[in-house]
Design a protein around this motif. Structure first.
Motif, PDB file in Angstrom:
ATOM      1  N   LEU A  60       0.851  -1.194   0.000  1.00  0.00           N
ATOM      2  CA  LEU A  60       0.000   0.000   0.000  1.00  0.00           C
ATOM      3  C   LEU A  60       0.885   1.243   0.000  1.00  0.00           C
ATOM      4  CD1 LEU A  60      -2.699   1.397   0.113  1.00  0.00           C
ATOM      5  CD2 LEU A  60      -2.763   1.017   2.591  1.00  0.00           C
ATOM      6  N   HIS A  61       0.925   1.918  -1.129  1.00  0.00           N
ATOM      7  CA  HIS A  61       1.701   3.147  -1.259  1.00  0.00           C
ATOM      8  C   HIS A  61       0.827   4.343  -0.869  1.00  0.00           C
ATOM      9  CE1 HIS A  61       5.056   1.294  -3.672  1.00  0.00           C
ATOM     10  NE2 HIS A  61       4.126   0.354  -3.739  1.00  0.00           N
ATOM     11  N   CYS A  62       1.464   5.411  -0.427  1.00  0.00           N
ATOM     12  CA  CYS A  62       0.735   6.594   0.040  1.00  0.00           C
ATOM     13  C   CYS A  62       1.220   7.833  -0.692  1.00  0.00           C
ATOM     14  CB  CYS A  62       0.934   6.780   1.552  1.00  0.00           C
ATOM     15  SG  CYS A  62       0.322   5.400   2.546  1.00  0.00           S
ATOM     16  N   ASP A  63       0.294   8.734  -0.962  1.00  0.00           N
ATOM     17  CA  ASP A  63       0.632   9.959  -1.678  1.00  0.00           C
ATOM     18  C   ASP A  63      -0.150  11.122  -1.065  1.00  0.00           C
ATOM     19  OD1 ASP A  63       1.712  11.667  -3.583  1.00  0.00           O
ATOM     20  OD2 ASP A  63       0.191  11.200  -5.090  1.00  0.00           O
ATOM     21  N   VAL A  64       0.523  12.243  -0.899  1.00  0.00           N
ATOM     22  CA  VAL A  64      -0.112  13.479  -0.438  1.00  0.00           C
ATOM     23  C   VAL A  64      -0.063  14.470  -1.589  1.00  0.00           C
ATOM     24  CG1 VAL A  64      -0.042  15.398   1.188  1.00  0.00           C
ATOM     25  CG2 VAL A  64       0.512  13.084   1.970  1.00  0.00           C
ATOM     26  N   ARG A  65      -1.228  14.892  -2.052  1.00  0.00           N
ATOM     27  CA  ARG A  65      -1.316  15.821  -3.171  1.00  0.00           C
ATOM     28  C   ARG A  65      -1.760  17.195  -2.688  1.00  0.00           C
ATOM     29  NH1 ARG A  65      -4.592  11.769  -7.369  1.00  0.00           N
ATOM     30  NH2 ARG A  65      -2.979  10.138  -7.434  1.00  0.00           N
ATOM     31  N   GLY A  66      -1.527  18.182  -3.534  1.00  0.00           N
ATOM     32  CA  GLY A  66      -1.900  19.540  -3.157  1.00  0.00           C
ATOM     33  C   GLY A  66      -0.855  20.164  -2.250  1.00  0.00           C
ATOM     34  N   THR A  67      -1.216  21.309  -1.681  1.00  0.00           N
ATOM     35  CA  THR A  67      -0.278  22.075  -0.853  1.00  0.00           C
ATOM     36  C   THR A  67      -0.799  22.205   0.572  1.00  0.00           C
ATOM     37  OG1 THR A  67       0.375  23.364  -2.802  1.00  0.00           O
ATOM     38  CG2 THR A  67       0.972  24.252  -0.634  1.00  0.00           C
ATOM     39  N   PRO A  68      -0.207  21.483   1.523  1.00  0.00           N
ATOM     40  CA  PRO A  68      -0.638  21.614   2.921  1.00  0.00           C
ATOM     41  C   PRO A  68      -0.340  23.019   3.440  1.00  0.00           C
ATOM     42  CG  PRO A  68       0.675  19.619   2.588  1.00  0.00           C
ATOM     43  CD  PRO A  68       0.831  20.455   1.351  1.00  0.00           C
ATOM     44  N   VAL A 186      -8.509   6.763   1.081  1.00  0.00           N
ATOM     45  CA  VAL A 186      -7.795   5.720   1.824  1.00  0.00           C
ATOM     46  C   VAL A 186      -8.703   4.561   2.231  1.00  0.00           C
ATOM     47  CG1 VAL A 186      -6.083   7.368   2.673  1.00  0.00           C
ATOM     48  CG2 VAL A 186      -8.078   6.826   4.087  1.00  0.00           C
ATOM     49  N   GLY A 187      -9.993   4.821   2.406  1.00  0.00           N
ATOM     50  CA  GLY A 187     -10.906   3.775   2.840  1.00  0.00           C
ATOM     51  C   GLY A 187     -11.092   2.659   1.830  1.00  0.00           C
ATOM     52  N   VAL A 188     -10.750   2.906   0.573  1.00  0.00           N
ATOM     53  CA  VAL A 188     -10.833   1.847  -0.443  1.00  0.00           C
ATOM     54  C   VAL A 188      -9.818   0.743  -0.127  1.00  0.00           C
ATOM     55  CG1 VAL A 188     -10.493   1.310  -2.896  1.00  0.00           C
ATOM     56  CG2 VAL A 188     -11.666   3.424  -2.214  1.00  0.00           C
ATOM     57  N   PHE A 189      -8.665   1.139   0.409  1.00  0.00           N
ATOM     58  CA  PHE A 189      -7.577   0.201   0.666  1.00  0.00           C
ATOM     59  C   PHE A 189      -7.483  -0.209   2.140  1.00  0.00           C
ATOM     60  CE2 PHE A 189      -6.433   3.145  -2.736  1.00  0.00           C
ATOM     61  CZ  PHE A 189      -6.223   2.268  -3.791  1.00  0.00           C
ATOM     62  N   TRP A 190      -7.838   0.709   3.023  1.00  0.00           N
ATOM     63  CA  TRP A 190      -7.706   0.515   4.471  1.00  0.00           C
ATOM     64  C   TRP A 190      -9.074   0.832   5.060  1.00  0.00           C
ATOM     65  CZ3 TRP A 190      -2.622   1.648   7.325  1.00  0.00           C
ATOM     66  CH2 TRP A 190      -2.772   1.568   8.713  1.00  0.00           C
ATOM     67  N   ARG A 197      -5.933  -5.305   4.213  1.00  0.00           N
ATOM     68  CA  ARG A 197      -5.439  -4.105   3.548  1.00  0.00           C
ATOM     69  C   ARG A 197      -5.153  -4.440   2.090  1.00  0.00           C
ATOM     70  NH1 ARG A 197      -7.226  -2.839   7.798  1.00  0.00           N
ATOM     71  NH2 ARG A 197      -6.149  -1.878   9.559  1.00  0.00           N
ATOM     72  N   LYS A 198      -5.696  -3.632   1.181  1.00  0.00           N
ATOM     73  CA  LYS A 198      -5.485  -3.864  -0.249  1.00  0.00           C
ATOM     74  C   LYS A 198      -4.238  -3.113  -0.732  1.00  0.00           C
ATOM     75  CE  LYS A 198     -10.453  -4.243  -1.210  1.00  0.00           C
ATOM     76  NZ  LYS A 198     -11.599  -3.662  -1.940  1.00  0.00           N
ATOM     77  N   PRO A 199      -3.505  -3.686  -1.683  1.00  0.00           N
ATOM     78  CA  PRO A 199      -2.389  -2.958  -2.284  1.00  0.00           C
ATOM     79  C   PRO A 199      -2.911  -1.889  -3.234  1.00  0.00           C
ATOM     80  CG  PRO A 199      -2.715  -5.044  -3.403  1.00  0.00           C
ATOM     81  CD  PRO A 199      -3.686  -5.034  -2.254  1.00  0.00           C
ATOM     82  N   GLY A 200      -2.136  -0.840  -3.406  1.00  0.00           N
ATOM     83  CA  GLY A 200      -2.548   0.225  -4.318  1.00  0.00           C
ATOM     84  C   GLY A 200      -1.960   1.552  -3.895  1.00  0.00           C
ATOM     85  N   LEU A 201      -2.617   2.639  -4.292  1.00  0.00           N
ATOM     86  CA  LEU A 201      -2.146   3.989  -3.984  1.00  0.00           C
ATOM     87  C   LEU A 201      -3.221   4.731  -3.195  1.00  0.00           C
ATOM     88  CD1 LEU A 201       0.021   6.191  -4.309  1.00  0.00           C
ATOM     89  CD2 LEU A 201      -1.150   6.892  -6.424  1.00  0.00           C
ATOM     90  N   ALA A 202      -2.973   4.912  -1.916  1.00  0.00           N
ATOM     91  CA  ALA A 202      -3.873   5.668  -1.038  1.00  0.00           C
ATOM     92  C   ALA A 202      -3.472   7.142  -1.086  1.00  0.00           C
ATOM     93  CB  ALA A 202      -3.799   5.142   0.388  1.00  0.00           C
ATOM     94  N   VAL A 203      -4.469   8.015  -1.224  1.00  0.00           N
ATOM     95  CA  VAL A 203      -4.196   9.435  -1.439  1.00  0.00           C
ATOM     96  C   VAL A 203      -4.972  10.295  -0.443  1.00  0.00           C
ATOM     97  CG1 VAL A 203      -4.375  11.360  -3.075  1.00  0.00           C
ATOM     98  CG2 VAL A 203      -3.811   9.062  -3.907  1.00  0.00           C
TER      99      VAL A 203
END
Length: 245
Positions: A60-68, A186-190, A197-203
């Motif tokens: 399960l990879h994680c990505d943060v998009r946009g500008t915090p 994230v709820g799609v994977f976790w 837990r499913k593999p993929g890209l949680a955003v």
């Protein structure tokens, strides 16, 4: 057979995640007792551990998009599982949470929450707690922070509709700060409950800022539209990657 193997890997991942919460919490405890920054270092170390082991152990990879946001802001986030807490906190320089007062009595976690300056609230008395926090900021007793609130009040599974609570609008009025909406898939994977837990890209995605000064109804309508539209897009992206409808 492959699914059984993924279940086993998920079980091991979840188990070690909670063991390491205790280990890292104890390791950073002296620093957490001494300062809020020490507590923040410990929490960020744990966030990084979860992100790394999720990729290593369950794919399960994680990505943060946009500008915090980096300055004081209200962060109004979609909440689907524990993972969005990890990703949002790790992405912000000075995040604090509005949380149930009972968490303060949880071993180790309660101390870290207290040292970070999280805002404990009793049901029905949120406004009192927020006024104190704002007064502490004004007096210099608490650093300017990004205050995280979950606008639906609880974890909501992908595709489920739940109304946004007016408390977010009240905070927006009271704080007179910009709001950073946050969408997620994230709820799609976790999932909100269960082990698998499913593999993929949680955003998690920080959306364009909603400026301070809007009337409450306009703000709430825009917040819900922005977050739900973006979350639906991210959920569709995640499901497509899994070959789901």
């Amino acid at each position: 057979m492959e699914k059984a193997w993924r279940w086993l890997r998920s079980l091991v991942f979840v188990g070690q995640m909670y063991v390491m919460m205790l280990v890292i919490g104890l390791l950073y405890l002296p620093g957490a007792i001494l300062s809020a920054e020490g507590a923040r270092r410990g929490c960020k170390a744990y966030c990084r551990w979860v992100i790394w082991t999720a990729r290593l152990m369950v794919g399960l990879h994680c990505d943060v998009r946009g500008t915090p946001p980096t300055g004081g802001a209200l962060v109004a986030a979609k909440h689907q599982s524990f993972l969005d807490i990890i990703l949002i906190f790790n992405a912000l320089p000075a995040a604090i949470f509005i949380m149930k007062r009972e968490i303060l009595w949880t071993p180790i976690i309660g101390l870290y929450a207290y040292r970070l300056g999280c805002v404990p609230v009793n049901r029905g008395k949120r406004g009192v707690a927020i006024k104190k926090m704002l007064a502490d900021v004004a007096s210099g007793h608490q650093s300017v922070a990004q205050l995280i609130i979950y606008s639906q009040g609880t974890r909501v599974a992908p595709g489920v509709k739940k109304p946004y609570k007016i408390g977010t609008g009240a905070l927006y009025d009271q704080m007179q700060q910009d709001c950073a909406p946050v969408a997620t898939n994230v709820g799609v994977f976790w999932p909100r409950t269960g082990i698998y837990r499913k593999p993929g890209l949680a955003v998690v995605e920080f959306l364009p800022i909603i400026p301070a000064g809007l009337d409450r109804d306009t703000f709430m309508a825009r917040l819900e539209e922005d977050v739900e539209t973006a979350s639906d897009r991210l959920i569709a992206e995640a499901r497509a990657s899994l070959g789901e409808a």
